[in-house]
Motif scaffolding. Structure first.
Motif, PDB file in Angstrom:
ATOM      1  N   GLU A  53       7.731 -33.720  14.339  1.00  0.00           N
ATOM      2  CA  GLU A  53       9.186 -34.274  14.344  1.00  0.00           C
ATOM      3  C   GLU A  53       9.238 -35.249  13.135  1.00  0.00           C
ATOM      4  O   GLU A  53       9.963 -35.096  12.287  1.00  0.00           O
ATOM      5  CB  GLU A  53       9.788 -35.016  15.586  1.00  0.00           C
ATOM      6  CG  GLU A  53      10.816 -35.556  15.475  1.00  0.00           C
ATOM      7  CD  GLU A  53      11.353 -36.261  16.867  1.00  0.00           C
ATOM      8  OE1 GLU A  53      12.602 -36.802  16.546  1.00  0.00           O
ATOM      9  OE2 GLU A  53      10.835 -36.063  17.838  1.00  0.00           O
ATOM     10  N   VAL A  54       8.006 -36.290  12.633  1.00  0.00           N
ATOM     11  CA  VAL A  54       8.057 -36.878  11.791  1.00  0.00           C
ATOM     12  C   VAL A  54       7.985 -35.994  10.401  1.00  0.00           C
ATOM     13  O   VAL A  54       8.781 -36.466   9.430  1.00  0.00           O
ATOM     14  CB  VAL A  54       7.044 -38.023  11.693  1.00  0.00           C
ATOM     15  CG1 VAL A  54       6.662 -38.481  10.246  1.00  0.00           C
ATOM     16  CG2 VAL A  54       7.151 -39.006  12.795  1.00  0.00           C
ATOM     17  N   TYR A  55       7.182 -35.237  10.415  1.00  0.00           N
ATOM     18  CA  TYR A  55       7.105 -34.284   9.334  1.00  0.00           C
ATOM     19  C   TYR A  55       8.412 -33.542   8.945  1.00  0.00           C
ATOM     20  O   TYR A  55       8.765 -33.421   7.595  1.00  0.00           O
ATOM     21  CB  TYR A  55       5.955 -33.231   9.277  1.00  0.00           C
ATOM     22  CG  TYR A  55       4.400 -33.888   9.375  1.00  0.00           C
ATOM     23  CD1 TYR A  55       4.293 -34.871   8.469  1.00  0.00           C
ATOM     24  CD2 TYR A  55       3.613 -33.527  10.226  1.00  0.00           C
ATOM     25  CE1 TYR A  55       3.107 -35.368   8.287  1.00  0.00           C
ATOM     26  CE2 TYR A  55       2.224 -34.047  10.157  1.00  0.00           C
ATOM     27  CZ  TYR A  55       1.887 -35.155   9.229  1.00  0.00           C
ATOM     28  OH  TYR A  55       0.645 -35.630   9.209  1.00  0.00           O
ATOM     29  N   ASN A  56       9.053 -33.090   9.812  1.00  0.00           N
ATOM     30  CA  ASN A  56      10.281 -32.212   9.692  1.00  0.00           C
ATOM     31  C   ASN A  56      11.503 -33.223   9.187  1.00  0.00           C
ATOM     32  O   ASN A  56      12.133 -32.876   8.340  1.00  0.00           O
ATOM     33  CB  ASN A  56      10.896 -31.815  11.231  1.00  0.00           C
ATOM     34  CG  ASN A  56      10.149 -30.490  11.413  1.00  0.00           C
ATOM     35  OD1 ASN A  56       9.782 -29.829  10.789  1.00  0.00           O
ATOM     36  ND2 ASN A  56      10.389 -30.171  12.878  1.00  0.00           N
ATOM     37  N   LYS A  57      11.443 -34.685   9.729  1.00  0.00           N
ATOM     38  CA  LYS A  57      12.223 -35.440   9.086  1.00  0.00           C
ATOM     39  C   LYS A  57      12.011 -35.772   7.650  1.00  0.00           C
ATOM     40  O   LYS A  57      12.567 -36.000   6.912  1.00  0.00           O
ATOM     41  CB  LYS A  57      12.222 -36.640   9.937  1.00  0.00           C
ATOM     42  CG  LYS A  57      13.022 -36.656  11.322  1.00  0.00           C
ATOM     43  CD  LYS A  57      12.868 -37.999  12.120  1.00  0.00           C
ATOM     44  CE  LYS A  57      13.814 -37.551  13.550  1.00  0.00           C
ATOM     45  NZ  LYS A  57      14.099 -38.734  14.472  1.00  0.00           N
ATOM     46  N   LEU A  58      10.596 -36.100   7.389  1.00  0.00           N
ATOM     47  CA  LEU A  58      10.151 -36.181   5.964  1.00  0.00           C
ATOM     48  C   LEU A  58      10.663 -35.107   5.152  1.00  0.00           C
ATOM     49  O   LEU A  58      11.048 -35.145   4.015  1.00  0.00           O
ATOM     50  CB  LEU A  58       8.877 -36.818   6.003  1.00  0.00           C
ATOM     51  CG  LEU A  58       8.207 -37.960   6.299  1.00  0.00           C
ATOM     52  CD1 LEU A  58       6.799 -37.956   6.605  1.00  0.00           C
ATOM     53  CD2 LEU A  58       8.818 -38.983   5.565  1.00  0.00           C
ATOM     54  N   SER A  59      10.644 -33.966   5.249  1.00  0.00           N
ATOM     55  CA  SER A  59      10.686 -32.801   4.667  1.00  0.00           C
ATOM     56  C   SER A  59      12.259 -32.745   4.409  1.00  0.00           C
ATOM     57  O   SER A  59      12.766 -32.510   3.221  1.00  0.00           O
ATOM     58  CB  SER A  59      10.365 -31.394   5.482  1.00  0.00           C
ATOM     59  OG  SER A  59      10.891 -30.358   4.832  1.00  0.00           O
ATOM     60  N   LYS A  60      13.088 -33.057   5.393  1.00  0.00           N
ATOM     61  CA  LYS A  60      14.644 -32.761   5.329  1.00  0.00           C
ATOM     62  C   LYS A  60      15.046 -34.009   4.078  1.00  0.00           C
ATOM     63  O   LYS A  60      15.868 -33.928   3.396  1.00  0.00           O
ATOM     64  CB  LYS A  60      15.237 -33.367   6.883  1.00  0.00           C
ATOM     65  CG  LYS A  60      16.716 -33.275   6.431  1.00  0.00           C
ATOM     66  CD  LYS A  60      17.384 -33.552   7.946  1.00  0.00           C
ATOM     67  CE  LYS A  60      18.941 -33.790   7.931  1.00  0.00           C
ATOM     68  NZ  LYS A  60      19.355 -34.095   9.075  1.00  0.00           N
ATOM     69  N   ALA A  61      14.259 -35.273   4.439  1.00  0.00           N
ATOM     70  CA  ALA A  61      14.715 -36.270   3.605  1.00  0.00           C
ATOM     71  C   ALA A  61      14.247 -36.010   2.158  1.00  0.00           C
ATOM     72  O   ALA A  61      15.158 -36.286   1.066  1.00  0.00           O
ATOM     73  CB  ALA A  61      13.971 -37.541   4.024  1.00  0.00           C
ATOM     74  N   GLU A  62      13.072 -35.243   1.924  1.00  0.00           N
ATOM     75  CA  GLU A  62      12.752 -34.952   0.589  1.00  0.00           C
ATOM     76  C   GLU A  62      13.610 -33.951   0.039  1.00  0.00           C
ATOM     77  O   GLU A  62      13.943 -33.953  -1.246  1.00  0.00           O
ATOM     78  CB  GLU A  62      11.446 -34.277   0.601  1.00  0.00           C
ATOM     79  CG  GLU A  62      10.402 -35.333   0.986  1.00  0.00           C
ATOM     80  CD  GLU A  62       8.775 -34.883   0.882  1.00  0.00           C
ATOM     81  OE1 GLU A  62       8.566 -33.653   1.109  1.00  0.00           O
ATOM     82  OE2 GLU A  62       7.870 -35.671   0.702  1.00  0.00           O
TER      83      GLU A  62
END
Length: 87
Positions: A53-62
């Motif tokens: 979930e954290v990686y998905n959110k970081l990917s979305k933010a990037e």
């Protein structure tokens, strides 16, 4: 270090459960010498899913940054949250 066990080891579920809980890592199960399943404790599963979930959110933010989405001032955001929630 992850463990790799043959499918016949699943006959002793208590041992597999103990391995999963002690190592806090998935146990990889093979069938006829090939990867077949992964077994892990609920704690490990929840921890892994939280990371996904954290990686998905970081990917979305990037992606938003790459598309030129404007940023919000972090201090202002936290100030509003503190005011809203009384902290």
């Amino acid at each position: 270090m992850p463990q790799i066990r043959p499918i016949t080891d699943l006959r002793n579920t208590n041992e597999i459960s103990e391995i999963c809980h002690k190592s806090k890592e998935p146990v990889f199960i093979t069938k006829n010498g090939y990867g077949d399943m992964v077994v892990m404790s609920m704690e490990t599963y929840e921890r892994k899913m939280a990371l996904v979930e954290v990686y998905n959110k970081l990917s979305k933010a990037e992606a938003e940054l790459a598309n030129g989405t404007s940023l919000k001032d972090g201090e202002k955001v936290f100030k509003r949250l503190r005011e809203k929630h009384g902290r």
